[in-house]
Design a protein around this motif. Structure first.
Motif, PDB file in Angstrom:
ATOM      1  N   PRO A  10       0.717  -1.247   0.062  1.00 62.83           N
ATOM      2  CA  PRO A  10       0.146   0.017  -0.084  1.00 62.83           C
ATOM      3  C   PRO A  10       1.065   1.137   0.047  1.00 62.83           C
ATOM      4  O   PRO A  10       0.376   2.284  -0.405  1.00 62.83           O
ATOM      5  N   GLN A  11       2.129   1.257   0.717  1.00 63.14           N
ATOM      6  CA  GLN A  11       2.977   2.177   0.384  1.00 63.14           C
ATOM      7  C   GLN A  11       3.552   2.627  -0.866  1.00 63.14           C
ATOM      8  O   GLN A  11       4.549   3.446  -1.217  1.00 63.14           O
ATOM      9  N   LEU A  26       8.651   1.693  -8.097  1.00 68.16           N
ATOM     10  CA  LEU A  26       8.624   1.523  -9.542  1.00 68.16           C
ATOM     11  C   LEU A  26       9.584   2.430 -10.410  1.00 68.16           C
ATOM     12  O   LEU A  26      10.216   2.164 -11.179  1.00 68.16           O
ATOM     13  N   LEU A  27       9.093   3.798 -10.340  1.00 69.77           N
ATOM     14  CA  LEU A  27       9.809   4.755 -10.895  1.00 69.77           C
ATOM     15  C   LEU A  27      11.265   5.195 -10.849  1.00 69.77           C
ATOM     16  O   LEU A  27      11.895   5.442 -11.735  1.00 69.77           O
ATOM     17  N   PHE A  40      -4.994   0.362  -8.440  1.00 72.67           N
ATOM     18  CA  PHE A  40      -3.951  -0.896  -8.014  1.00 72.67           C
ATOM     19  C   PHE A  40      -3.518  -0.590  -6.701  1.00 72.67           C
ATOM     20  O   PHE A  40      -3.369   0.523  -6.309  1.00 72.67           O
ATOM     21  N   ILE A  41      -3.136  -1.628  -5.941  1.00 75.62           N
ATOM     22  CA  ILE A  41      -2.379  -1.435  -4.670  1.00 75.62           C
ATOM     23  C   ILE A  41      -1.071  -0.494  -4.869  1.00 75.62           C
ATOM     24  O   ILE A  41      -0.439  -1.103  -5.847  1.00 75.62           O
ATOM     25  N   GLY A  42      -1.086   0.428  -4.229  1.00 70.92           N
ATOM     26  CA  GLY A  42       0.109   1.375  -4.379  1.00 70.92           C
ATOM     27  C   GLY A  42       0.149   2.226  -5.191  1.00 70.92           C
ATOM     28  O   GLY A  42       1.077   3.088  -5.551  1.00 70.92           O
ATOM     29  N   GLN A  43      -1.124   2.552  -6.122  1.00 71.40           N
ATOM     30  CA  GLN A  43      -1.268   3.388  -7.150  1.00 71.40           C
ATOM     31  C   GLN A  43      -1.072   4.666  -6.620  1.00 71.40           C
ATOM     32  O   GLN A  43      -0.261   5.762  -7.264  1.00 71.40           O
ATOM     33  N   VAL A 100       0.698   6.364  -4.258  1.00 65.17           N
ATOM     34  CA  VAL A 100       2.099   6.820  -4.278  1.00 65.17           C
ATOM     35  C   VAL A 100       2.888   6.805  -5.511  1.00 65.17           C
ATOM     36  O   VAL A 100       3.473   7.829  -5.785  1.00 65.17           O
ATOM     37  N   THR A 101       2.677   5.902  -6.482  1.00 63.39           N
ATOM     38  CA  THR A 101       3.149   5.925  -7.826  1.00 63.39           C
ATOM     39  C   THR A 101       2.961   6.787  -8.680  1.00 63.39           C
ATOM     40  O   THR A 101       3.570   7.544  -9.133  1.00 63.39           O
TER      41      THR A 101
END
Length: 283
Positions: free
Chosen positions: A47-48, A191-192, A209-212, A214-215
């Motif tokens: 989630p983070q 990811l980035l 989506f989960i973590g979206q 923050v991303t």
């Protein structure tokens, strides 16, 4: 042309009427891209927004297969069952007999695949697909029986493929492809920061989506201070991890390496004046 036989023995299968929608709500790529003739690459985040798992996905009728690194199978299976809730799906681990990598120029033609990212075929003797991250990484082959394994070994012999995993690692690093194990990314990476945006793991148009959150914030704010790059030295061999210096200042550290090339997480504001060749930073 080269090959390597991985020690991989397990993949995950999800089936049931909610399989597509279940995955669509939790992974970073778009399951609507998942056609019977196409494999995709995706991630599952915390989630983070930190990376927990990466995997290939391919579909056979009403079954979706997830192909993670072997070390991540158990944890991914647990996480999927945690998120399952009331979804009408069945999640199971499936044993495979063997798993091959084929790579090198025009390698996909050997098994009748086009030079197209993620193209998937179920042949009479194996499941095969082009790596959806980067075409230079070649193709992947899954055998479910000794008979299928024998057929692949016949092809290796007839085409005179050379077993060479070092060449695969060199290709991976030169194309700036992170590895969740070798680069120590589990629950450590955004990811980035680690080039996942450029290896077809994210669909920005698919919805949540989960973590979206923050991303997306990182993308929209342009707040990255460090990013993964391929680096090369003409004077030394790298280690991992190893501090990277430029003009006596630490600008980052390596995450994985092969001889004189490495992947390194570098401070973006420190590399503008460093020599580059074909996107590779010369240290």
């Amino acid at each position: 042309m080269y090959y390597y036989k991985l020690k991989k023995k397990t993949i995950i299968c999800i089936e049931g009427k909610d399989a597509i929608s279940f995955l669509q709500g939790i992974i970073s790529n778009n399951t609507n891209k998942l056609l019977n003739n196409r494999a995709i690459y995706s991630t599952l985040l915390s989630p983070q927004g930190k990376l927990l798992h990466d995997f290939f996905l391919f579909r056979e009728k009403n079954k979706i297969y997830l192909d993670p690194v072997d070390s991540g199978v158990e944890k991914l299976n647990e996480k999927l069952n945690l998120y399952k809730l009331n979804s009408e799906i069945n999640i199971s681990k499936k044993k495979i007999f063997s798993y091959f990598l084929f790579f090198g120029k025009s390698i996909n033609k050997i098994l009748g695949l086009k030079n197209k990212l993620g193209e998937y075929k179920k042949l009479s003797y194996a499941k095969v697909f082009n790596d959806p991250r980067n075409i230079n990484l070649g193709l992947r082959i899954i055998c479910n029986s000794k008979k299928e394994d024998v057929e692949i070994n016949k092809i290796i012999k007839s085409k005179k493929l050379i077993m060479n995993y070092d060449e695969y690692e060199k290709t991976r690093i030169m194309n700036c492809i992170p590895d969740i194990d070798k680069d120590n990314l589990y629950n450590n990476a955004y990811l980035l920061q680690y080039n996942f945006e450029n290896i077809n793991s994210i669909c920005w148009k698919k919805g949540c989506f989960i973590g979206q959150e923050v991303t997306v914030k990182m993308k929209n704010r342009g707040s990255l201070k460090k990013k993964l790059f391929t680096i090369k030295s003409f004077t030394k061999k790298f280690k991992s991890p190893e501090e990277i210096k430029y003009k006596n200042q630490i600008i980052g550290s390596t995450t994985s390496h092969f001889n004189n090339i490495a992947l390194a997480l570098l401070k973006i504001n420190k590399i503008s004046n460093i020599r580059k060749k074909n996107k590779v930073i010369i240290i």
